[in-house]
Design a protein around this motif. Structure first.
Motif, mmCIF file in Angstrom:
data_model
loop_
_atom_site.group_PDB
_atom_site.id
_atom_site.type_symbol
_atom_site.label_atom_id
_atom_site.label_comp_id
_atom_site.label_asym_id
_atom_site.label_seq_id
_atom_site.Cartn_x
_atom_site.Cartn_y
_atom_site.Cartn_z
ATOM 1 N N GLN A 1 72.785 -58.730 7.283
ATOM 2 C CA GLN A 1 72.420 -59.152 5.897
ATOM 3 C C GLN A 1 74.006 -59.305 4.964
ATOM 4 O OE1 GLN A 1 71.389 -57.230 3.391
ATOM 5 N NE2 GLN A 1 70.710 -58.079 1.944
ATOM 6 N N GLY A 2 74.283 -60.041 4.443
ATOM 7 C CA GLY A 2 75.215 -60.068 2.834
ATOM 8 C C GLY A 2 75.544 -61.417 2.891
ATOM 9 N N SER A 3 76.765 -61.390 1.617
ATOM 10 C CA SER A 3 76.682 -62.513 1.913
ATOM 11 C C SER A 3 77.933 -63.506 2.708
ATOM 12 C CB SER A 3 77.904 -62.979 0.030
ATOM 13 O OG SER A 3 79.415 -61.916 0.844
ATOM 14 N N ILE A 4 78.310 -62.866 3.550
ATOM 15 C CA ILE A 4 78.459 -63.545 4.424
ATOM 16 C C ILE A 4 77.488 -63.004 5.938
ATOM 17 C CG2 ILE A 4 80.973 -63.975 6.368
ATOM 18 C CD1 ILE A 4 82.379 -62.875 4.185
ATOM 19 N N ALA A 5 76.457 -63.968 6.262
ATOM 20 C CA ALA A 5 75.680 -63.037 7.235
ATOM 21 C C ALA A 5 76.356 -63.767 8.626
ATOM 22 C CB ALA A 5 74.710 -65.026 7.040
ATOM 23 N N ILE A 6 76.695 -62.577 9.545
ATOM 24 C CA ILE A 6 76.617 -62.503 10.527
ATOM 25 C C ILE A 6 75.308 -62.532 11.461
ATOM 26 C CG2 ILE A 6 77.772 -60.714 12.169
ATOM 27 C CD1 ILE A 6 79.401 -59.686 9.837
ATOM 28 N N PRO A 7 75.248 -63.326 13.408
ATOM 29 C CA PRO A 7 74.452 -63.220 13.978
ATOM 30 C C PRO A 7 74.236 -61.670 14.144
ATOM 31 C CG PRO A 7 75.898 -65.203 14.556
ATOM 32 C CD PRO A 7 76.591 -64.430 13.017
ATOM 33 N N ILE A 8 72.586 -61.421 14.281
ATOM 34 C CA ILE A 8 72.384 -60.518 15.298
ATOM 35 C C ILE A 8 73.150 -59.830 16.475
ATOM 36 C CG2 ILE A 8 70.205 -58.944 16.482
ATOM 37 C CD1 ILE A 8 68.987 -60.714 13.456
ATOM 38 N N GLY A 9 73.115 -61.117 17.347
ATOM 39 C CA GLY A 9 73.897 -61.100 18.944
ATOM 40 C C GLY A 9 75.246 -60.765 18.394
ATOM 41 N N ASN B 1 75.434 -54.999 0.313
ATOM 42 C CA ASN B 1 75.471 -53.724 1.664
ATOM 43 C C ASN B 1 77.330 -53.468 0.609
ATOM 44 O OD1 ASN B 1 76.062 -56.146 2.821
ATOM 45 N ND2 ASN B 1 74.922 -56.424 4.022
ATOM 46 N N GLY B 2 77.592 -53.190 -0.178
ATOM 47 C CA GLY B 2 79.364 -53.659 -0.230
ATOM 48 C C GLY B 2 79.840 -55.377 -0.178
ATOM 49 N N ILE B 3 78.541 -56.287 0.313
ATOM 50 C CA ILE B 3 79.401 -57.146 -0.018
ATOM 51 C C ILE B 3 78.736 -59.053 -0.747
ATOM 52 C CG2 ILE B 3 79.688 -60.209 1.675
ATOM 53 C CD1 ILE B 3 81.704 -57.074 2.911
ATOM 54 N N THR B 4 77.280 -58.477 -0.758
ATOM 55 C CA THR B 4 76.751 -59.028 -2.148
ATOM 56 C C THR B 4 77.499 -58.582 -3.440
ATOM 57 O OG1 THR B 4 75.351 -57.901 -1.981
ATOM 58 C CG2 THR B 4 75.046 -59.291 -0.648
ATOM 59 N N SER B 5 77.442 -60.408 -4.657
ATOM 60 C CA SER B 5 78.210 -59.586 -5.455
ATOM 61 C C SER B 5 77.207 -58.809 -7.015
ATOM 62 C CB SER B 5 78.811 -61.198 -6.234
ATOM 63 O OG SER B 5 77.267 -61.996 -6.407
ATOM 64 N N THR B 6 75.771 -59.725 -6.306
ATOM 65 C CA THR B 6 74.459 -58.683 -7.367
ATOM 66 C C THR B 6 73.579 -57.893 -6.707
ATOM 67 O OG1 THR B 6 73.471 -60.574 -6.868
ATOM 68 C CG2 THR B 6 75.108 -60.784 -8.816
ATOM 69 N N SER B 7 73.523 -57.204 -7.232
ATOM 70 C CA SER B 7 71.601 -56.046 -6.167
ATOM 71 C C SER B 7 71.368 -55.469 -7.255
ATOM 72 C CB SER B 7 73.058 -55.212 -5.311
ATOM 73 O OG SER B 7 74.040 -53.939 -6.087
ATOM 74 N N LEU B 8 69.781 -55.136 -6.486
ATOM 75 C CA LEU B 8 68.932 -53.789 -7.772
ATOM 76 C C LEU B 8 69.329 -52.829 -7.668
ATOM 77 C CD1 LEU B 8 65.362 -55.686 -6.888
ATOM 78 C CD2 LEU B 8 66.823 -56.153 -8.234
ATOM 79 N N PRO B 9 69.112 -51.705 -8.419
ATOM 80 C CA PRO B 9 69.459 -50.323 -7.740
ATOM 81 C C PRO B 9 68.697 -49.617 -6.723
ATOM 82 C CG PRO B 9 68.969 -50.777 -10.617
ATOM 83 C CD PRO B 9 68.311 -51.930 -9.587
ATOM 84 N N LEU B 10 68.686 -48.987 -6.265
ATOM 85 C CA LEU B 10 68.653 -48.442 -5.021
ATOM 86 C C LEU B 10 67.199 -47.725 -5.119
ATOM 87 C CD1 LEU B 10 68.145 -48.609 -1.708
ATOM 88 C CD2 LEU B 10 69.864 -46.271 -2.037
ATOM 89 N N THR B 11 67.844 -46.943 -6.114
ATOM 90 C CA THR B 11 66.406 -46.052 -6.715
ATOM 91 C C THR B 11 65.295 -47.150 -7.308
ATOM 92 O OG1 THR B 11 65.907 -43.569 -7.737
ATOM 93 C CG2 THR B 11 67.449 -45.445 -8.679
ATOM 94 N N SER B 12 65.285 -47.608 -7.670
ATOM 95 C CA SER B 12 64.205 -48.646 -8.559
ATOM 96 C C SER B 12 63.876 -49.259 -7.684
ATOM 97 C CB SER B 12 64.852 -50.104 -8.998
ATOM 98 O OG SER B 12 65.213 -49.298 -10.215
#
Length: 364
Positions: free
Chosen positions: A46-54, A329-340
């Motif tokens: 998961q991320g702004s640059i999607a990588i196939p699971i395989g 995970n360090g790639i996306t530009s916006t994210s929610l607080p983890l503790t929330s």
């Protein structure tokens, strides 16, 4: 209908129930491991640059990939955060089990010792006091510590005070009260810093307090890994003594268990972990409180030999799923607080514990 027409019902085998129980427990652990591995792979993909699971699986298993960019993203940007979340969730959950057993309180959790508040105070001193024209800007030693170093130092101060009282008093309830008091004092210190600080600097402190595994590097992960590994190792050694403590301290002492030593080792490992996790990942709430109850509910037992590893797996899964929901995970530009996000899992569990306890009291 004659007696000969009635079929005889075979008596249940004495071994059927233990075998079913063993099969259920084994199947539950297999399911938890599969869920954990799935969460790891999905979160890395998961991320702004999607990588196939395989492709993620090929990189993680060492088969390589044609894209050096994907290799760098997986190994350097996303994997450290996933490992940090896994370790933090597992160790916090195991620490929560120990705290709930020591204090015989279903609402006990690692952060009640106040060590996390000490870590936040240390970080606040650097963030609010040494930046720019801050009132501690002239203290080079404080500035050189950095946010993480100051957080570790603040946690260490509270840890030493707590453990010193623990060795002298030996009563975990007194240690709990002292920990809560130290936590309030540290929070008061943070509030004073906030009151006398330029509002423009508060964003960094707010970000630190919300909890995140996204900024942990491989070098920092070594410290987090050693600390979490030590806590997990101590918990395994204490599984049997903790089982005895479930029946009371006198019963445990009658079995030859050094109750005071068990208290000290548990408190030392839990407090040290709470400080390190807060210093590197911020305050990840509810994991140490909710995961043990979920594990006990799934296992339908309080045996620490089963509850401790199940709680570790459950806590790790909750943190990784929460990080996936938070979207970072360090790639996306916006994210929610983890503790929330973890609060959405923890709060219903706490309500369930309170309501189920009330229901049990009503039936007595």
């Amino acid at each position: 209908m004659s007696d000969t027409d009635v079929e005889e019902v075979p008596a249940p085998s004495r071994e059927s129930t233990p075998r079913r129980r063993t099969g259920y427990v084994a199947g539950l652990f297999v399911l938890l491991v599969l869920l954990l591995l799935s969460a790891v792979v999905v979160l890395i993909a998961q991320g702004s640059i999607a990588i196939p699971i395989g492709e993620v699986l090929r990189i993680l298993t060492g088969q390589g990939t044609e894209s050096e960019i994907n290799q760098t993203i997986v190994m350097d940007a996303r994997l450290p955060k996933v490992v940090a979340g896994l370790l933090a969730g597992a160790a916090l959950a195991v620490s929560g089990v120990q705290m709930q057993t020591l204090f015989r309180n279903p609402l006990a959790e690692p952060f009640v010792l106040g060590v996390n508040s000490g870590a936040i105070l240390g970080a606040a001193i650097v963030i609010l006091g040494t930046s720019g024209v801050g009132w501690l800007a002239g203290l080079g030693v404080v500035s050189q510590l950095g946010v993480t170093g100051a957080a570790v130092a603040g946690a260490a101060v509270v840890l030493l005070i707590t453990l010193g009282i623990s060795r002298r008093v030996g009563n975990p309830v007194v240690v709990l009260v002292i920990g809560v008091m130290l936590g309030y004092l540290a929070e008061a210190g943070v509030d004073m810093l906030v009151y006398y600080t330029d509002p423009d600097r508060l964003q960094a402190l707010t970000t630190f307090r919300r909890g995140s595994v996204r900024n942990v590097t491989w070098n920092e992960l070594q410290i987090v890994g050693i600390t979490c590994g030590a806590v997990l190792g101590v918990s395994i050694l204490l599984a049997q003594p903790l089982n005895a403590l479930l029946l009371g301290e006198r019963y445990a002492a009658s079995l030859g268990i050094n109750v005071r030593r068990v208290h000290f080792l548990s408190l030392a490992s839990v407090a040290g972990l709470a400080g390190i996790i807060t210093a590197y990942c911020g305050e990840i709430a509810f994991i140490g409180l909710a995961a043990p109850h979920l594990a006990r509910g799934l296992l339908r037992t309080a045996d620490h030999r089963l509850v401790l590893p199940a709680s570790a797996l459950t806590g790790a899964i909750i943190v990784l799923v929460a990080e996936f929901i938070a979207g970072g995970n360090g790639i996306t530009s916006t994210s929610l607080p983890l503790t929330s996000v973890t609060a959405f899992v923890g709060a219903p569990v706490i309500l369930w514990v309170l309501m189920s306890g009330r229901a049990r009291r009503g039936t007595q």
